[in-house]
Structure formats: structure tokens, C-alpha cells
Write an enzyme that holds these catalytic residues in place. Structure first.
Site, PDB file in Angstrom:
ATOM      1  N   ASP A 227      -3.570  10.029  -5.359  1.00 37.75           N
ATOM      2  CA  ASP A 227      -2.171   9.605  -5.425  1.00 37.75           C
ATOM      3  C   ASP A 227      -1.328  10.827  -5.750  1.00 37.75           C
ATOM      4  OD1 ASP A 227       0.221   7.987  -5.632  1.00 37.75           O
ATOM      5  OD2 ASP A 227      -1.054   6.303  -6.179  1.00 37.75           O
ATOM      6  N   GLY A 253      -2.388  14.392  -4.545  1.00 32.07           N
ATOM      7  CA  GLY A 253      -2.204  14.820  -3.171  1.00 32.07           C
ATOM      8  C   GLY A 253      -1.280  13.899  -2.416  1.00 32.07           C
ATOM      9  N   ASP A 254      -1.174  14.128  -1.125  1.00 29.51           N
ATOM     10  CA  ASP A 254      -0.274  13.389  -0.253  1.00 29.51           C
ATOM     11  C   ASP A 254      -1.070  12.891   0.946  1.00 29.51           C
ATOM     12  OD1 ASP A 254       1.626  12.465   1.513  1.00 29.51           O
ATOM     13  OD2 ASP A 254       2.947  14.215   1.344  1.00 29.51           O
ATOM     14  N   PHE A 255      -1.257  11.577   1.036  1.00 25.24           N
ATOM     15  CA  PHE A 255      -2.082  11.052   2.119  1.00 25.24           C
ATOM     16  C   PHE A 255      -1.452  11.223   3.497  1.00 25.24           C
ATOM     17  CE2 PHE A 255      -0.595   6.919  -0.049  1.00 25.24           C
ATOM     18  CZ  PHE A 255       0.594   6.839   0.667  1.00 25.24           C
ATOM     19  N   HIS A 273       1.592  -1.496   3.604  1.00 30.09           N
ATOM     20  CA  HIS A 273       2.812  -2.286   3.829  1.00 30.09           C
ATOM     21  C   HIS A 273       4.084  -1.542   3.411  1.00 30.09           C
ATOM     22  CE1 HIS A 273       3.147  -4.502  -0.363  1.00 30.09           C
ATOM     23  NE2 HIS A 273       3.013  -3.207  -0.493  1.00 30.09           N
TER      24      HIS A 273
END
Length: 372
Positions: A227, A253-255, A273
Site C-alpha cells: 500500500d 509502493g504504488d500498484f 471498485h
């Protein structure tokens, strides 16, 4: 010989009675319709009543035994008469009882507002009645007309950037998401065969509530929570509380850029969503890139039917469809049907293989996808 007069009189009486009953039935139906519309119109007021109860610590102050409104008011630093009016409104909403005039006790539903309970919804209530959330809803009609995210226009930035700029609000959001996941965290570990995997990465896992439930139920598993730094703020405490520090790694991190490799199961709950279809494909594609042979992507989200089934959807009072609109006005995402999930998975190089309802955490379902 038949008495024609009596027969006619009886027939007229019966007809009149039937007509009256029909009129009464129509009137009752019309009244029920009007009551429904009025209740819905008052919905925002009910939500703010909940917010006031949470902010004033009403449930905590009433405690486990009946208590007089004047005593609750004194402890809350509030005026006695307005407090009694608030308590009676909460009683009307089913969260308190009034066993004697001016004396109140807490119902099982009201107890969920106590922040000390493991199944508390106090942070969830505070977050979803927060003015920051509510303001964008004032522009729902604009979002419906334009398809644009109302939040961005109101605040001049997107929702998650706004959270990053407001640490207290971000902490409340993380706590609310943790509380929203507690029911799923209890149900999911026993509803899915985690035993065939060795490591699970919870993508966008927030404070780790869901992964902690999975790891606690499956001692052979190790885990990773991915996250943002803000999203992970409460995760160390969650893992420490469950004694899982040695079995879980935290990765900030950044998905949208990448997902760490090393796991054979990639888990996402209430993540997709939040985002548009193109963004969802990006997230899933990053999972696909690191998925080993035999690996699986497990998505936990509501799955909308192709058409609204009132009988099935009455269990959550239409909350899933309100969540869909919340995604529209606040973040730009949406709730999806099975066909929608199938398509975004296909675009990401995944094949959706199963959709299994999670009755103990309705309306959520387990959506399984494997590499093509």
C-alpha cells in the site's frame, strides 16, 4: 320463498364492504409508498444523527446499564434537553431503548458504535458521514450528467491525494476501511482454500486487517501488504496485535507502477471498485506480470447482478448500489457485474475461473482469476 329485499340489502352491504376494504388496501399501499420516500429523504439526517452520537461518545457514556439522559449530557459536556432529544432520535433509529421516560440503554446495533469493540463501526460511521465525503454527493446530478468525478471539482484534487494532504482524515479512512474489512477477515479464511499457497500479497491491503485474519487462520502462510505509506500507517500495529510481525512484510509502493513478486496468491479487497476500467486493467496486469505458474489472483468485491433483484438486494438495503454512486462522485470507480470483471481480467491477460458468494460477509464474493 327468497326475500328479495333482504338479498339485495345483503348484496349491497357485501359490495360496500369489499369496496371499503379495497379502498383501505389502496390507501395503506399509498401510505407505505409515501413513508418510504419520506424515510429516504430523511436519510442524510439519520446519518448525521449517527455522526453526532459517535462524536459525543453516546454509546460509551450510556454504557452497559440503563442511564438517565441528564447524566449522559453531563458527561458529554452537553445540554440536558438537546441530549435527550438526540437519545430519543437514536431510539427511533433502533440504536437505543428508552425503558423508562428519560432513561436509555444501548441495543445490539447501537453497541457497534463503541470504539472499543473488535467489531466496532465507529470509525466507519465517522468517515462516511464526514463532510469531505458528503460534499461531493451534493453534486451527484452533475456527475450523472457528465460522468465526471464530483470530488475533484469540489476540492481541486482527487480523493486519495486529498487524504495524503490531511493525515488525520487519512488515519480515519484507514481505520474505517479496517472496520469495514473485519467481517470479511473473519469469513474469508474459512471460505477459500488458502492451504494450497505459500505466500499471499494483499494488494492495497491498508492496515492489514484482512491479511491478518488470513495468516492467523493459516500458520503455513507468509504475507505481504502492499500500500502507500499513508495506507500502511496502522499496519504494524495490526500485525503486532495478532503476533504476525515475523510472517508479514510491509511494502510501501504504488500498484499503478508495479506489484512485488514472490507470492503465489495476490489478494485484493475493495480495491478495484475505486478505479476506472483502464486503471483496473493496469493493476491486474501488474499482478499478471509477477504471477508464477499455478498462481492465482483473488478479488473480493460485490458482484452486481445483470438486473436489480429486489429480493436478493434487500438484505443490504440497496447499500451496494449506493456504494456504486459513491464511487462515481468521490473517486471515479464503480461496482461491477460478473461480465465486467471477466472483461477487465481478459484485458489484463487473466481468465476469470470462478465467482463464489461470501454469505457470511454479504454482499462480497470471491472472484478467482488465473493467467491465460
Amino acid at each position: 320463498m327468497t326475500n328479495t329485499s333482504t338479498s339485495t340489502s345483503t348484496s349491497t352491504s357485501t359490495s360496500t364492504s369489499t369496496s371499503t376494504s379495497t379502498n383501505l388496501a389502496v390507501t395503506a399501499a399509498e401510505t407505505a409508498d409515501r413513508d418510504l420516500v419520506v424515510r429516504l429523504a430523511f436519510g442524510s439526517m439519520a446519518a448525521q444523527t449517527l455522526r453526532a452520537a459517535a462524536r459525543l461518545r453516546v454509546v460509551e457514556l450510556v454504557g452497559d446499564a440503563p442511564r438517565r439522559a441528564v447524566e449522559v449530557a453531563a458527561d458529554a459536556g452537553a445540554e440536558p434537553q438537546p441530549m435527550e432529544r438526540l437519545l430519543r432520535a437514536l431510539t427511533g433509529l433502533g440504536l437505543l431503548r428508552e425503558p423508562a421516560p428519560g432513561t436509555f440503554s444501548v441495543t445490539s446495533a447501537g453497541a457497534l458504535l463503541h470504539p472499543g469493540r473488535p467489531d466496532s463501526l465507529a470509525s466507519f460511521v465517522r468517515m462516511f458521514t464526514e463532510p469531505t465525503i458528503v460534499r461531493a454527493w451534493e453534486h451527484l446530478d452533475d456527475s450523472v450528467r457528465t460522468g465526471e468525478v464530483a470530488f475533484d471539482g469540489v476540492f481541486g484534487t482527487d480523493f486519495f491525494s486529498h487524504l495524503a494532504q490531511h493525515p488525520e482524515l487519512s488515519a480515519e479512512f484507514n481505520a474505517a476501511m479496517g472496520q469495514a474489512s473485519s467481517e470479511t477477515a473473519a469469513a474469508l479464511p474459512h471460505a477459500f482454500d488458502f492451504g494450497r499457497f505459500t505466500s499471499v500479497t494483499d494488494v492495497g491491503g491498508g492496515d492489514g486487517t484482512l491479511l491478518a485474519g488470513v495468516l492467523a487462520a493459516h500458520p503455513g502462510l507468509t504475507g505481504v501488504v502492499l500500500d502507500t505509506a499513508e495506507g500502511l500507517a496502522g499496519t504494524p500495529d495490526t500485525m503486532a496485535r495478532h503476533g504476525l510481525e515475523d510472517r508479514c512484510s510491509l511494502i510501501a509502493g504504488d500498484f499503478f507502477h508495479s506489484v512485488p513478486g514472490g507470492s503465489d496468491l495476490y489478494l485484493m479487497k475493495s480495491v478495484l471498485h475505486d478505479w476506472t476500467d483502464d486503471q483496473v486493467v493496469t493493476i491486474l496486469s501488474h499482478c499478471r506480470q509477477v504471477l508464477p505458474p499455478g498462481g492465482l489472483v483473488l478479488i473480493v468485491e460485490p458482484v452486481l447482478p445483470d438486473a436489480v433483484d429486489v429480493r436478493a438486494d434487500v438484505t443490504d438495503g440497496g447499500a451496494t448500489y449506493l456504494s456504486d454512486l459513491n464511487m462515481l462522485v468521490n473517486v471515479g470507480g464503480r461496482e461491477r457485474t460478473r461480465e465486467d470483471f471477466t472483461e477487465v481480467c481478459r484485458r489484463a491477460g487473466l481468465t476469470l475461473t470462478a465467482v463464489t458468494p461470501l454469505p457470511e460477509a454479504a454482499p462480497f464474493a470471491m472472484i478467482e482469476a488465473v493467467a491465460d
